[in-house]
Design an enzyme around this catalytic site. Structure first.
Site, PDB file in Angstrom:
ATOM      1  N   LYS A   1     -20.978  44.789  69.214  1.00 26.08           N
ATOM      2  CA  LYS A   1     -20.758  46.003  69.036  1.00 26.08           C
ATOM      3  C   LYS A   1     -21.171  47.680  70.412  1.00 26.08           C
ATOM      4  CE  LYS A   1     -21.444  46.118  64.737  1.00 26.08           C
ATOM      5  NZ  LYS A   1     -21.530  44.725  64.277  1.00 26.08           N
ATOM      6  N   THR A   2     -22.688  47.526  69.675  1.00 28.35           N
ATOM      7  CA  THR A   2     -22.525  48.600  70.834  1.00 28.35           C
ATOM      8  C   THR A   2     -22.538  47.906  72.703  1.00 28.35           C
ATOM      9  OG1 THR A   2     -24.674  48.469  69.759  1.00 28.35           O
ATOM     10  CG2 THR A   2     -24.665  49.510  71.560  1.00 28.35           C
TER      11      THR A   2
ATOM     12  N   ASP B   1     -23.502  54.107  65.992  1.00 26.63           N
ATOM     13  CA  ASP B   1     -23.470  53.209  64.903  1.00 26.63           C
ATOM     14  C   ASP B   1     -23.809  52.913  63.519  1.00 26.63           C
ATOM     15  OD1 ASP B   1     -24.371  50.152  64.943  1.00 26.63           O
ATOM     16  OD2 ASP B   1     -25.857  50.298  65.861  1.00 26.63           O
TER      17      ASP B   1
ATOM     18  N   THR C   1     -21.808  47.649  60.050  1.00 25.19           N
ATOM     19  CA  THR C   1     -21.359  46.214  59.158  1.00 25.19           C
ATOM     20  C   THR C   1     -20.676  46.631  58.314  1.00 25.19           C
ATOM     21  OG1 THR C   1     -23.388  47.052  58.827  1.00 25.19           O
ATOM     22  CG2 THR C   1     -23.467  45.506  60.427  1.00 25.19           C
TER      23      THR C   1
ATOM     24  N   ARG D   1     -26.866  37.681  70.332  1.00 24.77           N
ATOM     25  CA  ARG D   1     -28.022  38.328  70.105  1.00 24.77           C
ATOM     26  C   ARG D   1     -29.479  37.371  70.101  1.00 24.77           C
ATOM     27  NH1 ARG D   1     -28.798  43.296  66.234  1.00 24.77           N
ATOM     28  NH2 ARG D   1     -27.158  44.216  67.531  1.00 24.77           N
TER      29      ARG D   1
END
Ligand code: ADE
Length: 365
Positions: A86-87, A131, A180, A239
């Site tokens: 997402k980032t 975020d 999330t 990640r």
């Protein structure tokens, strides 16, 4: 605007060829090391981005329309478990738009003045990434509405009966939100996004390609089987793949010949307590508690959290989405149940009542 320089520059020059321009981060210092690594491995353009094809295709169209017409891109919201990108997407979008990105998070914006501070950093068509946007306080969220809708921020000068309202005009900007927990977003906030998208877990070919790309950027040799082994055990999450790659690289450097093959990847990951399905110690503890202490469920998440001495949020946001995805647990109205696939994974006999599970796993692996 200069990109924030991190002390621990991670792979440094190895990633230099892909570093983009113009993003600024507000990063808690203790996480800078890990974040710097993530940032260095982050794709900078749509062409570099592996996976999430439908989303990337949609974004390409919207970004191109905005760029060619001089529009600010609409406000976009990305949802999904941690580590799926997402980032990264926010950075890619800002880079592709050729605008600055200001980065913050719901918990960091703890008062209205903090939000004002972020919004006033924005230039015309710039992007603000928030975020964990579901963690904004109601008061901050309310102040975000006019900013998103009318590019206006309402200020009050003075106190009590003499307070004066003053509207501050903001540049046209894009809010990029990430969460999330889509279910925790208020309807008015959700309504103000022009588009929202649930990120999916990555399939094995995409995960393998991500590991190969990251290995190239950090300058470690890896063969196809070595990349596949890391990819298979990384919970379908880039990640995690990047983190495991760095640990396996350490083993390959110290105990091997510096190149990663399936053998060194497999033995390193075993020693790091990451099993063949990609489950780590917490995932296995979760399954063991449900199967052994709660007889396979149904059991509420609160009871599991109490037994594990873990935060309920960690289980709901990090542990359960992947166990659901691979069909090791199922959600029922009365709580979580372990599937026969989970029992098989733990090497335990499954009770007759256990659902078969293993469903969506076929799609992934
Ligand atoms: N690194 C992390 N996520 C990635 C992605 N989706 N594509 C390429 N590299 C990545």
């Amino acid at each position: 605007m200069a990109r924030k320089k991190h002390e621990d520059a991670g792979p440094g020059d190895a990633a230099g060829g892909e570093s983009g321009a113009g993003s600024r981060e507000i990063v808690p210092a203790e996480r800078e090391g890990e974040r710097a690594w993530q940032a260095a491995l982050r794709p900078q353009t749509f062409a570099d981005y592996i996976g999430q094809k439908e989303l990337i295709d949609n974004l390409r169209v919207s970004v191109r329309a905005a760029r060619e017409n001089g529009w600010a891109l609409d406000h976009f919201l990305f949802a999904g478990p941690p580590g799926l990108g997402k980032t990264t997407l926010a950075h890619v979008i800002a880079n592709e738009l050729g605008v600055n990105l200001v980065v913050s998070s719901g918990p960091a914006i703890d008062h209205k003045g903090m939000l004002a501070g972020l919004l006033t950093q924005l230039g015309e068509r710039d992007a603000l990434f928030i975020d964990e946007i579901h963690r904004l306080s109601p008061i901050v969220e309310e102040n975000l509405y006019p900013a998103m809708e009318d590019f206006r921020f309402d200020l009050f000068i003075g106190d009590g009966p003499h307070a004066k309202a003053m509207a501050m005009q903001l540049p046209r900007f894009t809010l990029l939100g990430a969460t999330t927990r889509m279910g925790l977003l208020s309807a008015p906030l959700l309504d103000r996004f022009g588009f929202h998208w649930q990120l999916r877990y990555y399939d094995l070919p995409d995960m393998t390609a991500i590991v190969q790309r990251s290995a190239r950027l950090i300058g470690v040799g890896i063969d196809g089987a070595g990349a596949t082994e890391i990819a298979r055990r990384a919970r379908s999450t880039p990640r995690i793949a990047n983190r495991l790659l760095r640990r396996v690289r350490d083993f390959a450097t110290v105990e091997g010949n510096g190149t990663i093959d399936a053998k060194i990847a497999s033995s390193a990951l075993d020693r790091l307590a990451v099993d063949h399905a990609g489950l780590d110690t917490l995932d296995r503890a979760y399954l063991t508690i449900v199967c052994e202490r709660f007889d396979g469920g149904p059991v509420g998440v609160e009871a599991i959290a109490a037994s594990l001495s873990e935060e309920r949020g960690t289980l709901e946001e990090v542990v359960e989405p992947f166990l659901l995805q691979i069909g090791f647990i199922a959600r029922t109205p009365r709580g979580r149940v372990a599937t026969a696939a989970a029992y098989a994974h733990l090497g335990l006999p499954a009770p007759a009542k256990a659902p078969s599970g293993g469903g969506p796993q076929g799609r992934l692996f």
